[in-house]
Scaffold this motif. Structure first.
Motif, mmCIF file in Angstrom:
data_model
loop_
_atom_site.group_PDB
_atom_site.id
_atom_site.type_symbol
_atom_site.label_atom_id
_atom_site.label_comp_id
_atom_site.label_asym_id
_atom_site.label_seq_id
_atom_site.Cartn_x
_atom_site.Cartn_y
_atom_site.Cartn_z
ATOM 1 N N THR A 181 0.857 -1.195 0.000
ATOM 2 C CA THR A 181 0.000 0.000 0.000
ATOM 3 C C THR A 181 0.890 1.241 0.000
ATOM 4 O O THR A 181 2.111 1.162 0.192
ATOM 5 C CB THR A 181 -0.917 0.050 1.248
ATOM 6 O OG1 THR A 181 -0.104 0.142 2.433
ATOM 7 C CG2 THR A 181 -1.795 -1.196 1.330
ATOM 8 N N TRP A 182 0.238 2.380 -0.212
ATOM 9 C CA TRP A 182 0.977 3.648 -0.210
ATOM 10 C C TRP A 182 0.093 4.728 0.395
ATOM 11 O O TRP A 182 -1.082 4.821 0.044
ATOM 12 C CB TRP A 182 1.403 4.024 -1.623
ATOM 13 C CG TRP A 182 2.220 5.285 -1.694
ATOM 14 C CD1 TRP A 182 1.794 6.532 -2.066
ATOM 15 C CD2 TRP A 182 3.598 5.426 -1.368
ATOM 16 N NE1 TRP A 182 2.810 7.436 -2.008
ATOM 17 C CE2 TRP A 182 3.949 6.775 -1.571
ATOM 18 C CE3 TRP A 182 4.584 4.538 -0.907
ATOM 19 C CZ2 TRP A 182 5.237 7.263 -1.342
ATOM 20 C CZ3 TRP A 182 5.860 5.035 -0.695
ATOM 21 C CH2 TRP A 182 6.183 6.372 -0.910
ATOM 22 N N GLN A 183 0.652 5.482 1.300
ATOM 23 C CA GLN A 183 -0.096 6.526 1.980
ATOM 24 C C GLN A 183 -0.037 7.822 1.169
ATOM 25 O O GLN A 183 1.043 8.382 0.948
ATOM 26 C CB GLN A 183 0.477 6.763 3.386
ATOM 27 C CG GLN A 183 -0.326 7.735 4.233
ATOM 28 C CD GLN A 183 -1.657 7.166 4.662
ATOM 29 O OE1 GLN A 183 -1.870 5.952 4.599
ATOM 30 N NE2 GLN A 183 -2.567 8.010 5.082
ATOM 31 N N VAL A 184 -1.184 8.290 0.685
ATOM 32 C CA VAL A 184 -1.262 9.546 -0.058
ATOM 33 C C VAL A 184 -1.661 10.650 0.909
ATOM 34 O O VAL A 184 -2.707 10.583 1.561
ATOM 35 C CB VAL A 184 -2.293 9.451 -1.200
ATOM 36 C CG1 VAL A 184 -2.422 10.783 -1.917
ATOM 37 C CG2 VAL A 184 -1.880 8.363 -2.186
ATOM 38 N N GLN A 185 -0.814 11.681 1.019
ATOM 39 C CA GLN A 185 -1.089 12.779 1.948
ATOM 40 C C GLN A 185 -0.469 14.073 1.436
ATOM 41 O O GLN A 185 0.410 14.048 0.570
ATOM 42 C CB GLN A 185 -0.528 12.438 3.332
ATOM 43 C CG GLN A 185 0.950 12.117 3.339
ATOM 44 C CD GLN A 185 1.443 11.605 4.678
ATOM 45 O OE1 GLN A 185 0.702 11.611 5.654
ATOM 46 N NE2 GLN A 185 2.682 11.154 4.735
ATOM 47 N N ALA A 190 5.539 19.155 -3.011
ATOM 48 C CA ALA A 190 5.073 17.861 -3.524
ATOM 49 C C ALA A 190 5.684 17.554 -4.892
ATOM 50 O O ALA A 190 5.775 18.436 -5.753
ATOM 51 C CB ALA A 190 3.555 17.865 -3.631
ATOM 52 N N ASN A 191 6.118 16.319 -5.084
ATOM 53 C CA ASN A 191 6.639 15.901 -6.382
ATOM 54 C C ASN A 191 5.588 15.176 -7.206
ATOM 55 O O ASN A 191 5.887 14.566 -8.219
ATOM 56 C CB ASN A 191 7.873 15.013 -6.192
ATOM 57 C CG ASN A 191 7.565 13.735 -5.434
ATOM 58 O OD1 ASN A 191 6.466 13.579 -4.901
ATOM 59 N ND2 ASN A 191 8.541 12.842 -5.362
ATOM 60 N N ASN A 192 4.337 15.228 -6.752
ATOM 61 C CA ASN A 192 3.223 14.613 -7.458
ATOM 62 C C ASN A 192 1.963 15.368 -7.057
ATOM 63 O O ASN A 192 1.789 15.711 -5.869
ATOM 64 C CB ASN A 192 3.121 13.132 -7.073
ATOM 65 C CG ASN A 192 2.131 12.372 -7.939
ATOM 66 O OD1 ASN A 192 0.976 12.744 -8.064
ATOM 67 N ND2 ASN A 192 2.602 11.277 -8.535
ATOM 68 N N VAL A 193 1.075 15.616 -8.019
ATOM 69 C CA VAL A 193 -0.139 16.378 -7.703
ATOM 70 C C VAL A 193 -1.023 15.631 -6.703
ATOM 71 O O VAL A 193 -1.892 16.227 -6.065
ATOM 72 C CB VAL A 193 -0.953 16.695 -8.980
ATOM 73 C CG1 VAL A 193 -0.202 17.664 -9.873
ATOM 74 C CG2 VAL A 193 -1.295 15.424 -9.741
ATOM 75 N N ALA A 194 -0.817 14.325 -6.560
ATOM 76 C CA ALA A 194 -1.601 13.571 -5.579
ATOM 77 C C ALA A 194 -1.254 13.976 -4.153
ATOM 78 O O ALA A 194 -2.050 13.771 -3.239
ATOM 79 C CB ALA A 194 -1.351 12.068 -5.761
ATOM 80 N N LEU A 200 -8.202 15.915 -7.920
ATOM 81 C CA LEU A 200 -7.631 15.016 -8.916
ATOM 82 C C LEU A 200 -8.704 14.638 -9.923
ATOM 83 O O LEU A 200 -9.798 14.240 -9.536
ATOM 84 C CB LEU A 200 -7.088 13.745 -8.256
ATOM 85 C CG LEU A 200 -5.759 13.856 -7.494
ATOM 86 C CD1 LEU A 200 -5.430 12.517 -6.863
ATOM 87 C CD2 LEU A 200 -4.647 14.300 -8.412
ATOM 88 N N CYS A 201 -8.385 14.762 -11.203
ATOM 89 C CA CYS A 201 -9.321 14.325 -12.238
ATOM 90 C C CYS A 201 -9.270 12.797 -12.344
ATOM 91 O O CYS A 201 -8.362 12.148 -11.836
ATOM 92 C CB CYS A 201 -8.943 14.948 -13.579
ATOM 93 S SG CYS A 201 -9.070 16.753 -13.622
ATOM 94 N N PHE A 202 -10.246 12.227 -13.019
ATOM 95 C CA PHE A 202 -10.207 10.792 -13.283
ATOM 96 C C PHE A 202 -8.946 10.479 -14.081
ATOM 97 O O PHE A 202 -8.584 11.203 -15.014
ATOM 98 C CB PHE A 202 -11.439 10.346 -14.074
ATOM 99 C CG PHE A 202 -12.698 10.327 -13.255
ATOM 100 C CD1 PHE A 202 -12.750 9.616 -12.068
ATOM 101 C CD2 PHE A 202 -13.822 11.015 -13.671
ATOM 102 C CE1 PHE A 202 -13.910 9.584 -11.307
ATOM 103 C CE2 PHE A 202 -14.983 10.994 -12.927
ATOM 104 C CZ PHE A 202 -15.029 10.267 -11.735
#
Length: 216
Positions: A181-185, A190-194, A200-202
């Motif tokens: 798993t990976w924790q998105v926070q 940030a190096n990712n828009v997530a 976040l778009c589809f």
């Protein structure tokens, strides 16, 4: 499924066996398929429901030497090498090759129905705990997810590990280079828009993988 056979024949020129059913329908079975699916103990391991017949022993051009019908519930085929195969009517009917029968089987097994939606979508919602502990609810959730592509699960505890529990409820977690798993926070720089608080778009995750994730 109740099935009765009216007539059976095997025209040599067609390399198949024709079965005419009491309901007026007809099924055609390729001889090579029938020989490959012989149900006798020599060719089939019933405890594993698996073939034992080797490909090297299968003649792809085989034709039936003789066919006969027993009590309208079973056909018997004698092959050129004198091997005999028997097939129950119900078994054959379930494996009919007709377009209608194949479409019915695909609908039953693969749930091909899809519901396309736009901005007027009424988002389907289901309780998280109910899905975790009730098989009927879990099945309904999976069918809805397959049909619509999105279901909102409500009432899950606000703690890590709930998604892992949900994954184990229906299958196995696939290990990737991120781990199971990976924790998105939200993160600074940030190096990712997530990892931001923005929407976040589809999108499709990891399209470069051989098997991109199907449910997110």
């Amino acid at each position: 499924m109740s099935a009765g056979i009216q007539k059976v024949e095997a025209p040599d020129a067609e390399h198949l066996v024709r079965v005419q059913w009491e309901d007026g329908s007809e099924s055609r079975y390729p001889c090579v398929w029938l020989r490959d699916n012989c149900q006798c103990p020599h060719c089939f391991l019933s405890s594993a429901k698996a073939r034992k017949l080797l490909f090297e022993d299968l003649d792809v051009d085989i034709v039936a030497k003789e066919v006969s019908l027993t009590d309208r519930k079973k056909i018997s085929i004698t092959w050129p090498d004198e091997h005999t195969s028997e097939y129950e009517a119900e078994w054959l009917k379930k494996r009919c090759f007709s377009e209608a029968a194949r479409a019915e089987m695909q609908e039953d097994l693969f749930l091909p129905e899809h519901q396309y939606w736009g901005s007027d979508l009424q988002l389907p919602k289901m309780p998280f705990e109910e899905i975790m502990y009730n098989d009927e609810s879990a099945y309904k959730w999976l069918c809805t997810l397959k049909k619509m592509g999105v279901v909102l699960l409500t009432g899950a505890a606000a703690r890590q590990g709930e998604l892992v529990k949900l994954g184990h409820r229906i299958g196995f977690l696939r290990l990737t280079f991120y781990g199971p798993t990976w924790q998105v926070q939200d993160k600074a720089d940030a190096n990712n828009v997530a990892y931001t608080t923005g929407k976040l778009c589809f999108h499709t995750d990891y399209p470069v993988l051989q098997h991109p994730p199907g449910v997110r």
